[in-house]
Design an enzyme around this catalytic site. Structure first.
Site, PDB file in Angstrom:
ATOM      1  N   ASP A  30      36.261  42.185  37.523  1.00  0.00           N
ATOM      2  CA  ASP A  30      35.771  40.809  37.603  1.00  0.00           C
ATOM      3  C   ASP A  30      34.452  41.005  38.548  1.00  0.00           C
ATOM      4  O   ASP A  30      34.187  42.154  39.169  1.00  0.00           O
ATOM      5  CB  ASP A  30      36.476  39.595  37.968  1.00  0.00           C
ATOM      6  CG  ASP A  30      37.200  39.872  39.415  1.00  0.00           C
ATOM      7  OD1 ASP A  30      36.550  40.856  40.126  1.00  0.00           O
ATOM      8  OD2 ASP A  30      38.042  39.052  39.708  1.00  0.00           O
ATOM      9  N   ALA A  31      33.835  39.875  38.818  1.00  0.00           N
ATOM     10  CA  ALA A  31      32.531  40.128  39.723  1.00  0.00           C
ATOM     11  C   ALA A  31      32.858  40.600  41.138  1.00  0.00           C
ATOM     12  O   ALA A  31      32.040  41.153  41.861  1.00  0.00           O
ATOM     13  CB  ALA A  31      31.759  38.624  39.746  1.00  0.00           C
TER      14      ALA A  31
END
Length: 146
Positions: A30-31
């Site tokens: 994810d980010a």
């Protein structure tokens, strides 16, 4: 058209536990740079599919028969303990803890260097893809699973 036979299953069976290696790719994160929570379920699904292949199940053939059958997850419990990150080499285990006539309960663990990251318990049902009703697990597969 070039047709190749399926490759043998990846992974191995050790003391009744199927072990499947997974590497974390950029697309899995994810980010924040850690594995997105839903991707652990994908890793577990791949391991279960490879385990069935290892046992000799021919899932594509099951889908092409007149009486199409397949597996569906009926219940899943996940405990996320520690995160995995890009390039980690993970090991996903599969161990059958309960085998019924139409259902199987499997305990799965995702580890990194013997460190437990995720614990998953999955109940899967074998059913007719035509009627959407449970059907018995084939006897030859039951024997291999048991």
């Amino acid at each position: 058209m070039i047709v190749k036979p399926l490759m043998p299953a990846a992974g191995e069976l050790v003391d009744g536990v199927f072990l499947f290696p997974v590497r974390v790719y950029y697309e899995d994160t994810d980010a924040g740079g850690i594995v997105y929570y839903a991707n652990y379920l994908k890793f577990a699904e791949r391991a279960r599919s490879e385990y069935l292949r290892y046992l000799g199940a021919k899932q594509q053939e099951d889908l092409q028969q007149e009486e199409k059958t397949g597996w569906v997850v009926r219940h899943c419990e996940v405990d996320y303990l520690k995160p995995a990150v890009l390039d980690d080499e993970l090991l996903v285990s599969c161990k059958i803890t309960n085998l019924g006539g139409v259902t199987v309960i499997m305990h799965q663990e995702i580890t990194r260097n013997n460190e437990l990251l995720v614990s998953i318990d999955v109940k899967a049902a074998h059913l007719s893809l035509v009627t959407k009703k449970p059907v018995r697990i084939p006897k030859d597969l039951m024997v291999k699973m048991g």
